[in-house]
Design an enzyme around this catalytic site. Structure first.
Site, short mmCIF file in Angstrom:
data_model
loop_
_atom_site.label_atom_id
_atom_site.label_comp_id
_atom_site.label_asym_id
_atom_site.label_seq_id
_atom_site.Cartn_x
_atom_site.Cartn_y
_atom_site.Cartn_z
N LYS A 42 -28.51 -25.42 -19.29
CA LYS A 42 -28.80 -24.33 -20.19
C LYS A 42 -28.20 -24.60 -21.56
O LYS A 42 -28.56 -23.96 -22.54
CB LYS A 42 -28.18 -23.03 -19.64
N GLU A 98 -30.27 -32.58 -25.90
CA GLU A 98 -29.06 -32.38 -25.06
C GLU A 98 -27.98 -31.72 -25.92
O GLU A 98 -27.88 -31.98 -27.12
CB GLU A 98 -28.65 -33.78 -24.57
N ASP A 99 -27.17 -30.87 -25.29
CA ASP A 99 -26.09 -30.24 -26.03
C ASP A 99 -24.98 -31.21 -26.39
O ASP A 99 -24.58 -31.35 -27.53
CB ASP A 99 -25.53 -29.02 -25.25
N ASP A 102 -21.15 -36.70 -22.86
CA ASP A 102 -19.75 -36.92 -22.46
C ASP A 102 -19.67 -38.31 -21.84
O ASP A 102 -19.54 -39.31 -22.54
CB ASP A 102 -19.36 -35.79 -21.49
N LYS A 130 -19.16 -37.28 -27.43
CA LYS A 130 -17.76 -37.65 -27.23
C LYS A 130 -17.71 -39.15 -26.99
O LYS A 130 -17.69 -39.60 -25.84
CB LYS A 130 -17.20 -36.94 -25.98
N VAL A 152 -15.19 -28.32 -25.26
CA VAL A 152 -15.66 -27.39 -26.29
C VAL A 152 -16.63 -26.36 -25.69
O VAL A 152 -17.29 -26.63 -24.68
CB VAL A 152 -16.34 -28.14 -27.46
N ASP A 158 -20.97 -23.72 -22.33
CA ASP A 158 -20.23 -22.69 -21.58
C ASP A 158 -18.94 -23.21 -20.97
O ASP A 158 -18.70 -24.42 -20.90
CB ASP A 158 -21.10 -22.18 -20.42
N ARG A 164 -21.44 -19.02 -24.19
CA ARG A 164 -22.65 -19.67 -24.72
C ARG A 164 -23.14 -18.99 -25.99
O ARG A 164 -23.78 -19.62 -26.83
CB ARG A 164 -23.79 -19.61 -23.69
P1 5GP Z 1 -22.25 -36.30 -19.08
O1 5GP Z 1 -23.24 -36.58 -18.00
O2 5GP Z 1 -22.60 -36.97 -20.39
O3 5GP Z 1 -20.85 -36.63 -18.62
O4 5GP Z 1 -22.19 -34.75 -19.25
C1 5GP Z 1 -23.09 -34.05 -20.03
C2 5GP Z 1 -23.06 -32.58 -19.71
O5 5GP Z 1 -21.74 -32.15 -19.39
C3 5GP Z 1 -23.44 -31.76 -20.91
O6 5GP Z 1 -24.82 -31.51 -20.95
C4 5GP Z 1 -22.64 -30.48 -20.71
O7 5GP Z 1 -23.36 -29.59 -19.89
C5 5GP Z 1 -21.41 -30.92 -19.97
N1 5GP Z 1 -20.26 -31.13 -20.88
C6 5GP Z 1 -19.69 -32.29 -21.26
N2 5GP Z 1 -18.65 -32.09 -22.10
C7 5GP Z 1 -18.57 -30.75 -22.26
C8 5GP Z 1 -17.71 -29.91 -23.05
O8 5GP Z 1 -16.80 -30.32 -23.78
N3 5GP Z 1 -17.96 -28.56 -22.97
C9 5GP Z 1 -18.95 -28.04 -22.18
N4 5GP Z 1 -19.09 -26.72 -22.21
N5 5GP Z 1 -19.76 -28.80 -21.45
C10 5GP Z 1 -19.58 -30.14 -21.48
#
Ligand code: 5GP
Length: 178
Positions: A42, A98-99, A102, A130, A152, A158, A164
């Site tokens: 979301k 994508e938001d 990470d 990140k 964050v 969220d 959100r």
């Molecule tokens: P990844 O697969 O790149 O590790 O994770 C991506 C997803 O993790 C993002 O779409 C998000 O939903 C969540 N995420 C990663 N870092 C953060 C953060 O600092 N805050 C929040 N709220 N969600 C995060």
């Protein structure tokens, strides 16, 4: 909600200005094309809606829901599809919205998944990145801002489904999630 934040990292004006620039760039890069923008639910929703208001070419929207976090602040590293796209993306120009990136595992998973459907192209548009947290090589074509490894919230992001609707990005006080 503001009291739960240690600080505001990216204020509303700065966010809106950058999102507008990203929309204008996409409009230029995709002129004469009709891309399909696939938003990851979301967290990407607020970003998507502001972004497309700044895109001046025709486009289509679709949504996908994945999970790797649950209600914690650490990625499980295991990506699961909770809602698949409805559109047929074969031969289409796909932009994944994508938001935040990470570990990068979510995007890597999506990229591999979409490849099976043979899109004409796939690009990644992320509001936040990140870079120090990446666990895989990931190229972001359109990026809003780089951030550190803090957790964050706000502007779609969220913690346990809260925050959100904040119009800015903030860092959550550690005591809220420890
Ligand atoms: P990844 O697969 O790149 O590790 O994770 C991506 C997803 O993790 C993002 O779409 C998000 O939903 C969540 N995420 C990663 N870092 C953060 C953060 O600092 N805050 C929040 N709220 N969600 C995060």
């Amino acid at each position: 909600m503001r009291n739960d934040l240690a600080k505001i990292l990216i204020d509303e004006t700065t966010l809106q200005k950058r999102v507008k620039e990203m929309g204008e760039q996409i409009s230029q890069d995709y002129k004469d094309k009709t891309p399909i923008m696939i938003c990851i639910l979301k967290g990407g929703v607020l970003f998507l809606t502001d972004l497309i208001k700044n895109i001046s070419i025709p486009l289509e929207l679709d949504f996908m829901a994945l999970s790797s976090y649950g209600d914690t602040t650490k990625s499980s590293g295991v990506v699961k599809i909770k809602k698949d796209i409805d559109a047929d993306i074969t031969g289409r120009h796909v932009i994944i919205v994508e938001d935040i990136v990470d570990s990068g595992l979510t995007l890597q998973y999506m990229n591999d998944y979409f490849k099976q459907h043979k899109p004409a192209s796939t690009k990644i548009c992320a509001l936040l990145d990140k870079p120090k947290a990446h666990k895989t090589e990931i190229h972001i074509d359109y990026l809003g801002f780089e951030v550190g490894n803090e957790f964050v919230v706000g502007y779609g992001l969220d913690y346990a489904q809260k925050y959100r609707n904040l119009p800015y990005i903030g860092i959550l006080k550690e005591e809220i999630y420890t």
